[in-house]
Design a protein around this motif. Sequence first.
Motif, mmCIF file in Angstrom:
data_model
loop_
_atom_site.group_PDB
_atom_site.id
_atom_site.type_symbol
_atom_site.label_atom_id
_atom_site.label_comp_id
_atom_site.label_asym_id
_atom_site.label_seq_id
_atom_site.Cartn_x
_atom_site.Cartn_y
_atom_site.Cartn_z
ATOM 1 N N ASP A 141 -23.045 -127.566 -123.697
ATOM 2 C CA ASP A 141 -22.495 -126.223 -123.857
ATOM 3 C C ASP A 141 -22.320 -125.880 -125.336
ATOM 4 N N ASN A 153 -14.786 -126.812 -114.969
ATOM 5 C CA ASN A 153 -13.385 -127.082 -114.622
ATOM 6 C C ASN A 153 -13.028 -126.430 -113.292
ATOM 7 N N ILE A 154 -13.476 -125.193 -113.084
ATOM 8 C CA ILE A 154 -13.226 -124.519 -111.810
ATOM 9 C C ILE A 154 -13.884 -125.307 -110.683
ATOM 10 N N THR A 179 -19.301 -130.447 -124.493
ATOM 11 C CA THR A 179 -19.018 -129.241 -125.272
ATOM 12 C C THR A 179 -19.263 -129.536 -126.748
ATOM 13 N N GLN A 191 -17.979 -119.293 -126.326
ATOM 14 C CA GLN A 191 -17.038 -118.917 -125.255
ATOM 15 C C GLN A 191 -16.810 -120.059 -124.266
ATOM 16 N N LYS A 192 -17.628 -121.112 -124.386
ATOM 17 C CA LYS A 192 -17.473 -122.300 -123.544
ATOM 18 C C LYS A 192 -17.500 -121.987 -122.047
ATOM 19 N N SER A 193 -18.336 -121.058 -121.662
ATOM 20 C CA SER A 193 -18.371 -120.661 -120.244
ATOM 21 C C SER A 193 -18.760 -121.818 -119.330
ATOM 22 N N THR A 208 -18.391 -125.020 -119.744
ATOM 23 C CA THR A 208 -17.290 -125.985 -119.688
ATOM 24 C C THR A 208 -16.196 -125.463 -118.757
ATOM 25 N N TYR A 209 -15.887 -124.173 -118.890
ATOM 26 C CA TYR A 209 -14.861 -123.531 -118.065
ATOM 27 C C TYR A 209 -15.273 -123.544 -116.584
#
Length: 215
Positions: free
Chosen positions: A37, A49-50, A62, A41-43, A45-46
């Motif tokens: 990543d 997590n979800i 990341t 905005q680290k989308s 990675t985010y």
Amino acid sequence: MKTMIIAVCNSKGGVFKTGTAFNLTVFLSKYKPVLVDLDSQKSGTYLNNIRQQFTESLNVITINKENELEQIIEQNSTEKLFIIDTGGFDSSLTRIAIITADILISPTSGNVVDLLGLNRFESILKELSNVKGETIKTNVFINDVSPSAKNFDEIKEFINSSDNLKLLNSIVRTRADFSNAINKGLSVKEFNPVGKAMLEFKALTKEIEELLLKL
Ligand SMILES: Nc1ncnc2c1ncn2[C@@H]1O[C@H](COP(=O)(O)OP(=O)(O)O)[C@@H](O)[C@H]1O
Ligand SMILES: [Mg+2]
């Protein structure tokens, strides 16, 4: 098998780079890929997590700095496939990824604004081709077009006239599954294994895998 790097790139934002990289990481799971990543905005990675609320997480790294990316690419002792989600911007990190990758993949919708973005991206590729000393080509696929759209002459003409762009055959259409799946950190395969989104992305993956096997 040697280490392979796929970079999903297009300087235009909102064209499905993160969605493509994320889905590809699941669809190519047999290669045990690492999702890299680069997006500020680290989308990815985010989303990973979800994802952990629903299923097993992906292997996501990341990256914030150039030297971190260079280290990963050089110290790839066990991992064999890296799938890089570059940001929706032009940066030195993205440029390193583009120069280093074995395969570049660029989603575009083919609408006027996206073609303008692709045009700008093409000039970046030309610049980087001079740096690398060889013509860098990205594999473009048409994404997010109406399920009924049939005429792609304009975009085909644009892509065929460029030395830096190559058109993949697969077309990914606007499907609610893509956004519903990614909202849960899932690929379309996991979200709806019998949907059209799944079939279209599977066809795209097959084309990309053929490119991988040629390396
Ligand atoms: N084929 C498609 N069908 C439905 N939604 C799509 C499709 N392609 C992209 N989108 C939506 O467009 C938005 C932008 O995608 P994203 O992967 O975040 O783009 P980028 O990483 O290039 O900025 C997301 O909300 C995504 O779900
Ligand atoms: Mg993104």
